[in-house]
Design a protein around this motif. Structure first.
Motif, PDB file in Angstrom:
ATOM      1  N   ASP A 168      16.613  28.896  44.001  1.00 59.85           N
ATOM      2  CA  ASP A 168      16.365  29.633  42.756  1.00 59.85           C
ATOM      3  C   ASP A 168      14.866  29.803  42.515  1.00 59.85           C
ATOM      4  OD1 ASP A 168      16.381  26.729  42.036  1.00 59.85           O
ATOM      5  OD2 ASP A 168      15.778  27.584  40.115  1.00 59.85           O
ATOM      6  N   ARG A 172      12.612  33.319  42.459  1.00 55.38           N
ATOM      7  CA  ARG A 172      11.593  33.688  41.462  1.00 55.38           C
ATOM      8  C   ARG A 172      10.282  34.066  42.152  1.00 55.38           C
ATOM      9  NH1 ARG A 172      12.053  28.477  37.710  1.00 55.38           N
ATOM     10  NH2 ARG A 172      13.362  27.764  39.423  1.00 55.38           N
ATOM     11  N   VAL A 196      21.255  36.790  47.552  1.00 51.16           N
ATOM     12  CA  VAL A 196      20.967  35.384  47.827  1.00 51.16           C
ATOM     13  C   VAL A 196      22.161  34.796  48.574  1.00 51.16           C
ATOM     14  CG1 VAL A 196      20.475  33.130  46.806  1.00 51.16           C
ATOM     15  CG2 VAL A 196      19.575  35.195  45.736  1.00 51.16           C
ATOM     16  N   GLN A 206      27.839  39.620  46.703  1.00 50.97           N
ATOM     17  CA  GLN A 206      27.832  40.983  46.151  1.00 50.97           C
ATOM     18  C   GLN A 206      26.419  41.527  46.044  1.00 50.97           C
ATOM     19  OE1 GLN A 206      29.755  40.613  42.267  1.00 50.97           O
ATOM     20  NE2 GLN A 206      30.977  42.373  42.938  1.00 50.97           N
ATOM     21  N   LYS A 208      22.743  41.750  43.655  1.00 48.16           N
ATOM     22  CA  LYS A 208      22.450  42.267  42.315  1.00 48.16           C
ATOM     23  C   LYS A 208      21.468  43.405  42.424  1.00 48.16           C
ATOM     24  CE  LYS A 208      20.289  41.132  37.950  1.00 48.16           C
ATOM     25  NZ  LYS A 208      20.988  42.204  37.223  1.00 48.16           N
ATOM     26  N   TYR A 216      15.814  40.100  32.521  1.00 50.46           N
ATOM     27  CA  TYR A 216      15.298  38.911  33.215  1.00 50.46           C
ATOM     28  C   TYR A 216      14.044  39.256  34.025  1.00 50.46           C
ATOM     29  CZ  TYR A 216      14.663  35.036  36.382  1.00 50.46           C
ATOM     30  OH  TYR A 216      14.098  34.005  37.092  1.00 50.46           O
TER      31      TYR A 216
ATOM     32  N   ILE B 237      15.060  30.339  34.769  1.00 48.15           N
ATOM     33  CA  ILE B 237      15.910  30.314  35.965  1.00 48.15           C
ATOM     34  C   ILE B 237      16.741  31.598  36.010  1.00 48.15           C
ATOM     35  CG2 ILE B 237      17.882  29.098  37.009  1.00 48.15           C
ATOM     36  CD1 ILE B 237      16.563  26.504  36.023  1.00 48.15           C
ATOM     37  N   PRO B 238      16.860  32.214  37.189  1.00 46.68           N
ATOM     38  CA  PRO B 238      17.624  33.464  37.294  1.00 46.68           C
ATOM     39  C   PRO B 238      19.067  33.266  36.828  1.00 46.68           C
ATOM     40  CG  PRO B 238      16.455  33.002  39.352  1.00 46.68           C
ATOM     41  CD  PRO B 238      16.286  31.808  38.490  1.00 46.68           C
ATOM     42  N   GLU B 241      24.358  35.905  37.896  1.00 44.60           N
ATOM     43  CA  GLU B 241      24.678  37.125  38.649  1.00 44.60           C
ATOM     44  C   GLU B 241      23.756  37.350  39.851  1.00 44.60           C
ATOM     45  OE1 GLU B 241      24.112  40.492  36.066  1.00 44.60           O
ATOM     46  OE2 GLU B 241      22.241  39.669  35.283  1.00 44.60           O
ATOM     47  N   TYR B 242      22.572  36.709  39.845  1.00 43.45           N
ATOM     48  CA  TYR B 242      21.685  36.822  41.004  1.00 43.45           C
ATOM     49  C   TYR B 242      22.244  36.117  42.232  1.00 43.45           C
ATOM     50  CZ  TYR B 242      17.693  38.976  38.749  1.00 43.45           C
ATOM     51  OH  TYR B 242      16.855  39.863  38.130  1.00 43.45           O
ATOM     52  N   PHE B 243      23.172  35.194  41.994  1.00 41.72           N
ATOM     53  CA  PHE B 243      23.661  34.365  43.104  1.00 41.72           C
ATOM     54  C   PHE B 243      25.066  34.756  43.542  1.00 41.72           C
ATOM     55  CE2 PHE B 243      20.445  31.982  40.823  1.00 41.72           C
ATOM     56  CZ  PHE B 243      19.599  31.629  41.862  1.00 41.72           C
ATOM     57  N   ASN B 244      25.607  35.845  42.953  1.00 42.16           N
ATOM     58  CA  ASN B 244      26.977  36.266  43.329  1.00 42.16           C
ATOM     59  C   ASN B 244      26.963  37.085  44.622  1.00 42.16           C
ATOM     60  OD1 ASN B 244      27.945  35.012  41.114  1.00 42.16           O
ATOM     61  ND2 ASN B 244      27.948  36.840  39.823  1.00 42.16           N
TER      62      ASN B 244
END
Lengths: 244, 244
Positions: A168, A172, A196, A206, A208, A216, B237-238, B241-244
Motif C-alpha cells: 500500500d 502511494r 495491484v 479488476q 482501478k 483520493y 491509505i488507498p 477498490e485500489y486492491f480489487n
C-alpha cells in the motif's frame, strides 16, 4: 507520450499506466495501455505499452489472436514467465519488421513493453522488453521499471522505494510519481489505470481507473505539494557563504 | 549532459549549474558552465551553458575577446539586458554556423544558454537563449528556466517555487532539484556552482562551489529523502477498490 511504471516487490506487484496518446498537440486521445491476461488460480500476466500505438495494438492483437485461435505457443500455455517474455518480445520485433525492413526507419515504429506476472508455483517476474525483442528483468536491487516519460517521476522512486516496502505504501509512492509527472508534462494524461497484485494470490485483479475527479488521488497530490513546501521551509537555512 | 537552473524572483536571482561534461561514459570531465561578468555598482551578467562544449567555450571566448579588445558592442557597454541577450544570441548562432552551414548537421553543435542579470536602474531579466539565437524571457508566471537534464528536477520547482518565495527558500528548493537530478542521472555531476544575487545590489557575487563532501548539501539531501519517506507513510491509505 506515455508514462507506465511497474514494481515487483516482496509482497506483490503494482502497475500504473496513463492513457494519453498524441499525434501532435491537437490530436490527443485516450487509449488504455495496460492489458491483463490470465487464468484465475493459475497465472496472471500484465502488459503495459509505451510508443507507437499501431505497434502496441498489433502486438496485443497478435497475443489475443493466438489465444482465440488456440495457437501454440501462447502466453497462457507457456510454462514460465521467461518464455512468455520471449514470445511477446519476438512478436514485438516481428510487428516492427513487418512495417519496414529499414532498421533506421524502424525507430519510428518502436514501442517498449513492461510484462509482469506470476505462474503457479513460480516467482513473480517483471520484464522490460525493448523494441528489438530482447529484455531485462527486475531484481531486488532494481525492483521497478518505467517506460515513456520516466524522468519526472524517477526521483521519488529512487529516493523512497525499496523491495521490502509494503504494497500500500509502494502504491502511494508510485501514485506520487504519476502525480508529479502529470503536473510537469502535458503529454502524460488522465485517466490512470492502476492494478495491484498480491504475491501468490494468482487472482486477476479488476484494477482501478483513476479519473480527473478522483478524490483520493487529488487528496494525496495536494497533500504532497503541501508536504514539499513545508519540508523546504524546514530544511536548514543555507550558510552565509552561499550568498557571497 | 548538464543541468543548469536559473530563477528570477521578487527578491533576486539564483543560478546553479553542474560541472560534468561527457563524450561517452568513459570520457567524463569537469568544466565550469557558469560564467559571471559585470561592473560592480553598475551591472551583473550571468551566463549558464548546456550542450556542445566547443560551442559553449567559443561563445564565452568571443564575449571575453570583445571585452579585452574593447570591441563595440560588448555585453558591458550595451544599455539593456535585452540587447545583451541579442548580442549573445547572435554570437551563438554565428559560432554554430561557422562549424557547418548544413542546418541538419548543426544540431550536433547546439548549445542552449541562460542569461540573467541586472543593469543599474532597470529590472532584473532572465533569458533562455536557443541555438538559433532567439530567446524567451522569464516572467512572474514562469519565474525559472532549466537547460540540459531538466526533467528530474522539474516537479519540485513546479510544485513549490513561486515568484514571491524568499531567496534562501528558493535556493533550498533549487538545491533539492539538483540533489534529485544528481541521484537519478549520472550524466549530471558534482561539483555544483551556485550564485545568489540580491535585487538592486549590483554586486558581483563570488558564488559558492559545492563539492561531494559539502556538509550542508549532503544534510539537506539526506533530510529530504527522509522527509519523502515519512511523507509517503503519512499519506492516507488507498481505499479498498485500489486492491480489487
Amino acid at each position: 507520450m506515455t508514462y507506465c511504471c511497474a514494481l515487483r516487490l516482496e509482497q506483490g506487484m503494482v502497475f500504473i499506466s496513463d492513457t494519453r496518446t498524441n499525434a501532435g498537440v491537437d490530436h490527443i486521445s485516450v487509449f488504455r495501455k495496460l492489458y491483463t491476461f490470465g487464468i484465475p488460480g493459475e497465472r496472471l500476466i500484465v502488459i503495459q505499452a509505451s510508443g507507437n500505438l499501431a505497434t502496441t495494438q498489433a502486438v496485443i492483437g497478435h497475443i489475443k489472436n493466438q489465444l482465440e485461435l488456440r495457437q501454440e505457443p501462447n502466453i497462457l500455455s507457456l510454462h514460465t514467465m521467461f518464455d512468455v517474455a520471449e514470445l511477446i518480445g519476438s512478436t514485438l520485433k516481428k510487428v516492427i519488421e513487418n512495417v519496414t525492413a529499414d532498421t533506421m526507419e524502424q525507430s519510428n515504429y518502436y514501442c517498449s513493453l513492461l510484462v509482469g506476472g506470476q505462474i503457479k508455483d513460480q516467482d513473480m517476474q517483471l520484464y522490460n522488453i525493448y523494441p528489438q525483442g530482447n529484455f531485462i528483468c527486475a531484481t531486488r536491487d532494481t525492483p521497478y521499471f518505467q517506460i515513456g516519460e520516466s524522468k519526472y517521476g524517477k526521483p521519488i522512486l529512487d529516493r523512497a522505494l525499496s523491495f521490502e516496502m509494503p504494497l500500500d505504501e509502494a502504491l502511494r509512492c508510485s501514485l506520487i510519481s504519476f502525480a508529479s509527472t502529470l503536473r510537469s508534462n502535458v503529454s502524460v494524461g488522465m485517466p490512470l489505470d492502476v492494478l495491484v497484485y498480491h504475491r501468490d494470490s494468482l487472482e486477476l485483479p479488476q484494477g482501478k481507473r483513476i479519473s480527473e475527479d478522483d478524490s483520493y488521488f487529488n487528496t494525496i497530490s495536494r497533500q504532497w505539494s503541501e508536504l514539499l513546501k513545508k519540508g523546504l521551509q524546514e530544511l536548514p537555512i543555507p550558510t552565509e557563504e552561499y550568498f557571497n
